[in-house]
Scaffold this active site. Structure first.
Site, PDB file in Angstrom:
ATOM      1  N   GLY A  91      -6.438  40.231  -5.807  1.00 12.43           N
ATOM      2  CA  GLY A  91      -6.671  39.093  -4.923  1.00 12.43           C
ATOM      3  C   GLY A  91      -5.455  38.689  -4.116  1.00 12.43           C
ATOM      4  O   GLY A  91      -5.424  37.601  -3.546  1.00 12.43           O
ATOM      5  N   LYS A 107     -16.504  37.658  -8.872  1.00 13.48           N
ATOM      6  CA  LYS A 107     -15.718  36.564  -9.464  1.00 13.48           C
ATOM      7  C   LYS A 107     -16.501  35.245  -9.419  1.00 13.48           C
ATOM      8  O   LYS A 107     -17.728  35.266  -9.481  1.00 13.48           O
ATOM      9  CB  LYS A 107     -14.362  36.429  -8.760  1.00 13.48           C
ATOM     10  CG  LYS A 107     -13.612  37.766  -8.663  1.00 13.48           C
ATOM     11  CD  LYS A 107     -12.167  37.570  -8.325  1.00 13.48           C
ATOM     12  CE  LYS A 107     -11.520  38.909  -8.030  1.00 13.48           C
ATOM     13  NZ  LYS A 107     -10.090  38.842  -7.985  1.00 13.48           N
ATOM     14  N   SER A 166      -7.087  44.539  -4.423  1.00 15.78           N
ATOM     15  CA  SER A 166      -6.984  44.473  -2.956  1.00 15.78           C
ATOM     16  C   SER A 166      -7.463  45.733  -2.245  1.00 15.78           C
ATOM     17  O   SER A 166      -6.918  46.116  -1.205  1.00 15.78           O
ATOM     18  CB  SER A 166      -5.545  44.119  -2.547  1.00 15.78           C
ATOM     19  OG  SER A 166      -5.167  42.870  -3.108  1.00 15.78           O
ATOM     20  N   GLU A 217      -7.396  38.567 -14.720  1.00 15.54           N
ATOM     21  CA  GLU A 217      -7.473  37.104 -14.635  1.00 15.54           C
ATOM     22  C   GLU A 217      -7.830  36.489 -15.990  1.00 15.54           C
ATOM     23  O   GLU A 217      -7.418  35.374 -16.297  1.00 15.54           O
ATOM     24  CB  GLU A 217      -8.481  36.698 -13.536  1.00 15.54           C
ATOM     25  CG  GLU A 217      -7.896  36.985 -12.150  1.00 15.54           C
ATOM     26  CD  GLU A 217      -8.921  37.241 -11.062  1.00 15.54           C
ATOM     27  OE1 GLU A 217     -10.114  36.978 -11.267  1.00 15.54           O
ATOM     28  OE2 GLU A 217      -8.505  37.731  -9.989  1.00 15.54           O
ATOM     29  N   ASN A 253     -16.869  43.017  -8.094  1.00 16.23           N
ATOM     30  CA  ASN A 253     -16.605  41.842  -8.928  1.00 16.23           C
ATOM     31  C   ASN A 253     -16.632  40.620  -8.018  1.00 16.23           C
ATOM     32  O   ASN A 253     -15.672  40.369  -7.290  1.00 16.23           O
ATOM     33  CB  ASN A 253     -15.237  42.001  -9.610  1.00 16.23           C
ATOM     34  CG  ASN A 253     -14.856  40.766 -10.405  1.00 16.23           C
ATOM     35  OD1 ASN A 253     -15.676  39.895 -10.637  1.00 16.23           O
ATOM     36  ND2 ASN A 253     -13.597  40.699 -10.828  1.00 16.23           N
ATOM     37  N   HIS A 259     -10.284  41.680 -17.952  1.00 15.85           N
ATOM     38  CA  HIS A 259      -9.853  41.578 -16.555  1.00 15.85           C
ATOM     39  C   HIS A 259      -8.505  40.851 -16.489  1.00 15.85           C
ATOM     40  O   HIS A 259      -8.241  39.949 -17.294  1.00 15.85           O
ATOM     41  CB  HIS A 259     -10.913  40.814 -15.751  1.00 15.85           C
ATOM     42  CG  HIS A 259     -10.640  40.808 -14.286  1.00 15.85           C
ATOM     43  ND1 HIS A 259      -9.781  39.909 -13.701  1.00 15.85           N
ATOM     44  CD2 HIS A 259     -11.080  41.622 -13.300  1.00 15.85           C
ATOM     45  CE1 HIS A 259      -9.708  40.163 -12.407  1.00 15.85           C
ATOM     46  NE2 HIS A 259     -10.495  41.194 -12.131  1.00 15.85           N
ATOM     47  N   GLU A 299      -5.913  47.778 -13.099  1.00 13.40           N
ATOM     48  CA  GLU A 299      -5.846  46.619 -12.211  1.00 13.40           C
ATOM     49  C   GLU A 299      -4.518  45.921 -12.390  1.00 13.40           C
ATOM     50  O   GLU A 299      -4.394  45.046 -13.264  1.00 13.40           O
ATOM     51  CB  GLU A 299      -6.925  45.615 -12.594  1.00 13.40           C
ATOM     52  CG  GLU A 299      -8.315  46.011 -12.242  1.00 13.40           C
ATOM     53  CD  GLU A 299      -9.085  44.767 -11.834  1.00 13.40           C
ATOM     54  OE1 GLU A 299      -9.594  44.761 -10.712  1.00 13.40           O
ATOM     55  OE2 GLU A 299      -9.124  43.805 -12.596  1.00 13.40           O
TER      56      GLU A 299
HETATM   57  C1  PEP Z   1     -10.631  42.107  -9.131  1.00 16.49           C
HETATM   58  O1  PEP Z   1     -10.109  41.033  -9.392  1.00 16.49           O
HETATM   59  O2  PEP Z   1     -11.402  42.679  -9.913  1.00 16.49           O
HETATM   60  C2  PEP Z   1     -10.290  42.683  -7.841  1.00 16.49           C
HETATM   61  C3  PEP Z   1     -10.371  43.965  -7.728  1.00 16.49           C
HETATM   62  O3  PEP Z   1      -9.934  41.777  -6.885  1.00 16.49           O
HETATM   63  P1  PEP Z   1      -9.433  42.055  -5.402  1.00 16.49           P
HETATM   64  O4  PEP Z   1     -10.140  43.285  -4.881  1.00 16.49           O
HETATM   65  O5  PEP Z   1      -9.825  40.834  -4.623  1.00 16.49           O
HETATM   66  O6  PEP Z   1      -7.973  42.253  -5.490  1.00 16.49           O
END
Ligand code: PEP
Length: 261
Positions: free
Chosen positions: A173, A11, A212, A97, A9, A95, A167
Protein backbone atom coordinates in the site's frame (compact mmCIF):
# COMPACT_ATOMS: atom_id res chain seq x y z
CA UNK A 1 4.07 -25.85 -15.12
CA UNK A 2 2.61 -24.05 -12.10
CA UNK A 3 -0.76 -22.43 -12.79
CA UNK A 4 -0.52 -18.64 -12.44
CA UNK A 5 -2.59 -17.09 -9.67
CA UNK A 6 -3.88 -13.58 -9.01
CA UNK A 7 -5.58 -12.80 -5.72
CA UNK A 8 -7.36 -9.50 -5.12
CA UNK A 9 -7.19 -8.25 -1.54
CA UNK A 10 -9.88 -5.62 -1.23
CA UNK A 11 -8.85 -4.98 2.39
CA UNK A 12 -11.32 -2.86 4.42
CA UNK A 13 -12.88 -1.30 1.34
CA UNK A 14 -16.19 -1.67 -0.44
CA UNK A 15 -19.93 -1.30 0.01
CA UNK A 16 -22.80 -3.17 -1.56
CA UNK A 17 -23.04 -0.56 -4.32
CA UNK A 18 -19.28 -0.26 -4.93
CA UNK A 19 -18.83 -4.05 -5.03
CA UNK A 20 -21.77 -4.42 -7.39
CA UNK A 21 -20.26 -1.90 -9.80
CA UNK A 22 -16.74 -3.33 -9.57
CA UNK A 23 -17.98 -6.87 -10.24
CA UNK A 24 -20.12 -5.68 -13.13
CA UNK A 25 -16.99 -4.41 -14.92
CA UNK A 26 -14.66 -7.13 -13.70
CA UNK A 27 -16.51 -10.40 -14.15
CA UNK A 28 -17.14 -10.35 -17.90
CA UNK A 29 -13.37 -9.84 -18.36
CA UNK A 30 -11.88 -12.15 -15.76
CA UNK A 31 -14.39 -14.98 -15.75
CA UNK A 32 -13.70 -16.23 -19.28
CA UNK A 33 -10.95 -18.24 -20.96
CA UNK A 34 -8.35 -17.61 -18.34
CA UNK A 35 -5.10 -19.51 -17.95
CA UNK A 36 -4.68 -17.93 -14.56
CA UNK A 37 -6.66 -18.78 -11.49
CA UNK A 38 -8.20 -15.62 -10.08
CA UNK A 39 -9.57 -15.07 -6.58
CA UNK A 40 -11.28 -12.16 -4.85
CA UNK A 41 -11.01 -11.48 -1.11
CA UNK A 42 -13.61 -8.95 -0.02
CA UNK A 43 -14.15 -7.88 3.60
CA UNK A 44 -16.19 -10.33 5.72
CA UNK A 45 -19.56 -8.53 5.41
CA UNK A 46 -19.43 -8.83 1.63
CA UNK A 47 -18.39 -12.47 1.28
CA UNK A 48 -22.00 -13.55 0.69
CA UNK A 49 -22.67 -10.77 -1.81
CA UNK A 50 -19.51 -11.47 -3.82
CA UNK A 51 -19.88 -15.24 -3.45
CA UNK A 52 -23.36 -15.10 -4.97
CA UNK A 53 -22.07 -13.13 -7.95
CA UNK A 54 -19.30 -15.72 -8.45
CA UNK A 55 -21.65 -18.71 -8.64
CA UNK A 56 -21.12 -20.38 -12.00
CA UNK A 57 -17.96 -18.37 -12.73
CA UNK A 58 -14.41 -19.72 -12.53
CA UNK A 59 -13.39 -16.92 -10.15
CA UNK A 60 -12.71 -18.08 -6.60
CA UNK A 61 -13.79 -16.52 -3.33
CA UNK A 62 -11.35 -15.87 -0.49
CA UNK A 63 -11.29 -14.26 2.95
CA UNK A 64 -8.71 -11.91 4.40
CA UNK A 65 -8.38 -13.57 7.79
CA UNK A 66 -9.73 -16.42 9.93
CA UNK A 67 -9.78 -17.35 13.57
CA UNK A 68 -7.62 -20.22 14.76
CA UNK A 69 -10.42 -21.15 17.18
CA UNK A 70 -13.18 -23.48 16.12
CA UNK A 71 -16.12 -21.86 17.95
CA UNK A 72 -17.33 -20.36 21.19
CA UNK A 73 -16.56 -17.27 23.24
CA UNK A 74 -14.36 -15.38 20.77
CA UNK A 75 -16.28 -12.17 20.19
CA UNK A 76 -15.56 -10.57 16.85
CA UNK A 77 -13.85 -13.62 15.38
CA UNK A 78 -14.92 -15.66 12.34
CA UNK A 79 -14.09 -19.35 12.15
CA UNK A 80 -13.07 -21.45 9.17
CA UNK A 81 -16.34 -23.43 9.13
CA UNK A 82 -18.23 -20.17 8.62
CA UNK A 83 -15.88 -19.21 5.80
CA UNK A 84 -16.30 -22.65 4.24
CA UNK A 85 -20.08 -22.28 4.41
CA UNK A 86 -19.78 -18.96 2.59
CA UNK A 87 -17.86 -20.70 -0.19
CA UNK A 88 -14.32 -19.49 0.56
CA UNK A 89 -11.60 -21.47 -1.18
CA UNK A 90 -8.72 -19.27 -0.01
CA UNK A 91 -7.86 -17.42 3.21
CA UNK A 92 -5.01 -14.96 3.68
CA UNK A 93 -2.97 -15.91 6.73
CA UNK A 94 -0.38 -13.66 8.36
CA UNK A 95 -0.86 -10.68 6.06
CA UNK A 96 1.73 -8.00 6.85
CA UNK A 97 -0.99 -5.67 8.11
CA UNK A 98 -2.18 -8.38 10.54
CA UNK A 99 1.40 -8.96 11.71
CA UNK A 100 2.34 -5.28 11.97
CA UNK A 101 -0.91 -3.70 13.18
CA UNK A 102 -2.72 -6.53 14.93
CA UNK A 103 0.15 -8.24 16.72
CA UNK A 104 0.00 -11.62 14.97
CA UNK A 105 3.23 -13.49 15.64
CA UNK A 106 4.60 -16.62 13.95
CA UNK A 107 2.86 -18.94 16.43
CA UNK A 108 -0.53 -17.30 15.88
CA UNK A 109 -0.03 -17.35 12.11
CA UNK A 110 0.85 -21.06 12.17
CA UNK A 111 -2.28 -21.82 14.24
CA UNK A 112 -4.45 -19.98 11.71
CA UNK A 113 -2.73 -21.75 8.83
CA UNK A 114 -3.47 -25.12 10.48
CA UNK A 115 -7.14 -24.26 11.05
CA UNK A 116 -7.65 -23.06 7.48
CA UNK A 117 -5.91 -26.05 5.93
CA UNK A 118 -7.80 -28.50 8.14
CA UNK A 119 -11.07 -26.99 6.85
CA UNK A 120 -10.08 -27.89 3.28
CA UNK A 121 -9.43 -24.26 2.38
CA UNK A 122 -6.16 -23.15 0.78
CA UNK A 123 -4.17 -20.95 3.14
CA UNK A 124 -2.25 -18.12 1.48
CA UNK A 125 0.63 -17.73 3.89
CA UNK A 126 1.92 -14.16 3.72
CA UNK A 127 5.53 -13.58 4.73
CA UNK A 128 7.74 -10.54 4.46
CA UNK A 129 10.15 -8.27 6.24
CA UNK A 130 9.19 -4.81 7.51
CA UNK A 131 11.08 -1.63 6.63
CA UNK A 132 13.48 -1.73 9.61
CA UNK A 133 14.30 -5.40 8.94
CA UNK A 134 14.85 -4.66 5.26
CA UNK A 135 17.17 -1.74 6.02
CA UNK A 136 19.08 -3.86 8.52
CA UNK A 137 19.70 -6.49 5.81
CA UNK A 138 17.59 -9.05 7.69
CA UNK A 139 15.29 -10.10 4.84
CA UNK A 140 16.63 -13.64 4.52
CA UNK A 141 16.59 -14.23 8.30
CA UNK A 142 13.02 -12.96 8.66
CA UNK A 143 11.63 -14.90 5.69
CA UNK A 144 13.35 -18.08 6.83
CA UNK A 145 11.98 -17.67 10.35
CA UNK A 146 8.42 -16.96 9.16
CA UNK A 147 8.29 -19.86 6.70
CA UNK A 148 10.00 -22.37 8.99
CA UNK A 149 7.78 -21.43 11.95
CA UNK A 150 4.75 -22.67 10.01
CA UNK A 151 6.48 -25.71 8.54
CA UNK A 152 7.76 -26.75 11.97
CA UNK A 153 4.45 -26.15 13.75
CA UNK A 154 2.12 -27.55 11.10
CA UNK A 155 4.23 -29.94 9.00
CA UNK A 156 5.30 -29.69 5.37
CA UNK A 157 2.58 -32.19 4.31
CA UNK A 158 0.01 -29.52 5.08
CA UNK A 159 1.47 -27.25 2.39
CA UNK A 160 0.03 -29.40 -0.37
CA UNK A 161 -2.86 -26.96 -1.03
CA UNK A 162 -1.14 -23.85 0.28
CA UNK A 163 0.12 -20.75 -1.48
CA UNK A 164 2.92 -18.53 -0.17
CA UNK A 165 2.80 -14.79 -0.79
CA UNK A 166 5.95 -12.72 -0.34
CA UNK A 167 4.74 -9.34 0.85
CA UNK A 168 7.39 -6.99 2.17
CA UNK A 169 5.60 -4.80 4.73
CA UNK A 170 7.33 -1.71 3.32
CA UNK A 171 5.79 -2.30 -0.12
CA UNK A 172 2.18 -2.90 0.97
CA UNK A 173 0.00 0.00 0.00
CA UNK A 174 2.99 2.36 -0.21
CA UNK A 175 3.43 2.55 -3.97
CA UNK A 176 7.00 1.33 -3.42
CA UNK A 177 7.53 -2.01 -5.14
CA UNK A 178 10.42 -4.38 -4.53
CA UNK A 179 12.64 -4.79 -7.59
CA UNK A 180 11.86 -7.87 -9.64
CA UNK A 181 15.41 -9.16 -8.91
CA UNK A 182 14.81 -8.84 -5.17
CA UNK A 183 11.45 -10.62 -5.46
CA UNK A 184 13.03 -13.45 -7.46
CA UNK A 185 15.81 -13.72 -4.86
CA UNK A 186 13.29 -14.09 -2.00
CA UNK A 187 11.05 -16.46 -3.94
CA UNK A 188 14.10 -18.57 -4.78
CA UNK A 189 14.96 -18.66 -1.08
CA UNK A 190 11.43 -19.79 -0.16
CA UNK A 191 11.51 -22.47 -2.89
CA UNK A 192 14.83 -23.78 -1.46
CA UNK A 193 13.44 -23.87 2.09
CA UNK A 194 10.52 -25.96 0.86
CA UNK A 195 12.76 -28.20 -1.26
CA UNK A 196 14.80 -29.15 1.79
CA UNK A 197 11.61 -30.57 3.33
CA UNK A 198 9.68 -31.83 0.29
CA UNK A 199 10.89 -31.51 -3.32
CA UNK A 200 7.44 -32.21 -4.77
CA UNK A 201 5.72 -29.45 -2.78
CA UNK A 202 8.60 -27.11 -3.58
CA UNK A 203 8.11 -27.74 -7.30
CA UNK A 204 4.32 -27.36 -7.32
CA UNK A 205 3.58 -24.61 -4.78
CA UNK A 206 2.39 -21.25 -6.12
CA UNK A 207 4.62 -18.40 -4.96
CA UNK A 208 3.05 -15.00 -5.46
CA UNK A 209 4.26 -11.47 -4.78
CA UNK A 210 2.27 -8.69 -3.14
CA UNK A 211 3.16 -5.05 -2.64
CA UNK A 212 2.12 -2.14 -4.88
CA UNK A 213 1.70 -4.29 -7.99
CA UNK A 214 0.23 -2.31 -10.89
CA UNK A 215 -0.17 -2.95 -14.63
CA UNK A 216 3.19 -1.31 -15.39
CA UNK A 217 5.46 -2.98 -12.85
CA UNK A 218 3.68 -6.34 -13.21
CA UNK A 219 5.35 -7.10 -16.54
CA UNK A 220 8.94 -7.32 -15.24
CA UNK A 221 7.78 -9.09 -12.11
CA UNK A 222 5.99 -11.87 -13.94
CA UNK A 223 9.08 -12.58 -16.07
CA UNK A 224 10.85 -13.92 -12.98
CA UNK A 225 10.90 -17.73 -12.97
CA UNK A 226 9.74 -18.13 -9.37
CA UNK A 227 6.98 -15.53 -9.48
CA UNK A 228 3.78 -17.44 -10.14
CA UNK A 229 1.39 -14.56 -9.67
CA UNK A 230 0.40 -11.66 -7.50
CA UNK A 231 -1.54 -10.60 -4.44
CA UNK A 232 -3.00 -7.27 -5.45
CA UNK A 233 -4.33 -4.72 -2.97
CA UNK A 234 -4.99 -1.15 -4.12
CA UNK A 235 -4.96 -1.91 -7.85
CA UNK A 236 -7.59 -4.63 -7.41
CA UNK A 237 -10.19 -1.95 -6.63
CA UNK A 238 -9.75 -0.57 -10.14
CA UNK A 239 -11.31 -3.01 -12.60
CA UNK A 240 -9.20 -1.90 -15.55
CA UNK A 241 -5.92 -2.11 -13.61
CA UNK A 242 -6.77 -5.52 -12.16
CA UNK A 243 -7.69 -6.92 -15.58
CA UNK A 244 -4.42 -5.55 -17.01
CA UNK A 245 -2.44 -7.29 -14.23
CA UNK A 246 -4.20 -10.60 -14.98
CA UNK A 247 -3.48 -10.11 -18.69
CA UNK A 248 0.22 -9.38 -18.00
CA UNK A 249 0.53 -12.54 -15.93
CA UNK A 250 -1.05 -14.68 -18.63
CA UNK A 251 1.13 -13.14 -21.30
CA UNK A 252 4.26 -13.96 -19.29
CA UNK A 253 2.97 -17.48 -18.68
CA UNK A 254 2.28 -18.05 -22.40
CA UNK A 255 5.76 -16.77 -23.20
CA UNK A 256 7.32 -19.16 -20.67
CA UNK A 257 5.27 -22.05 -22.10
CA UNK A 258 6.47 -21.18 -25.60
CA UNK A 259 10.07 -21.17 -24.34
CA UNK A 260 9.47 -24.64 -22.88
CA UNK A 261 10.04 -23.45 -19.31
C1 PEP B 1 -1.79 -6.26 0.09
O1 PEP B 1 -1.82 -5.57 1.10
O2 PEP B 1 -2.15 -7.45 0.09
C2 PEP B 1 -1.31 -5.62 -1.11
C3 PEP B 1 -0.79 -6.37 -2.02
O3 PEP B 1 -1.48 -4.26 -1.15
P1 PEP B 1 -1.01 -3.24 -2.27
O4 PEP B 1 -1.09 -3.92 -3.61
O5 PEP B 1 -1.98 -2.10 -2.18
O6 PEP B 1 0.37 -2.86 -1.92
Amino acid sequence: MIQPLVIANWKMNGSYAANYNLLTYLLPEIAVNRLARIGLCPAYPYLAQVGQRLVGSPVWLGAQNASAYSEGAHTGEVNVAMLRELGCEYVLVGHSERRLMHGEDDTAVAAKFAAVEAAGISPILCVGENLAECEAGETETVITRQVMAVIDQVGIDHFFNAVIAYEPGWANGTGQIASSEHVQYVHGLIRRLLRDRDPYIARELQLIYGGSVNPTNAIALFQQPDVNGALVGGASLDARAFIAICDALEQAHRHALAQGA
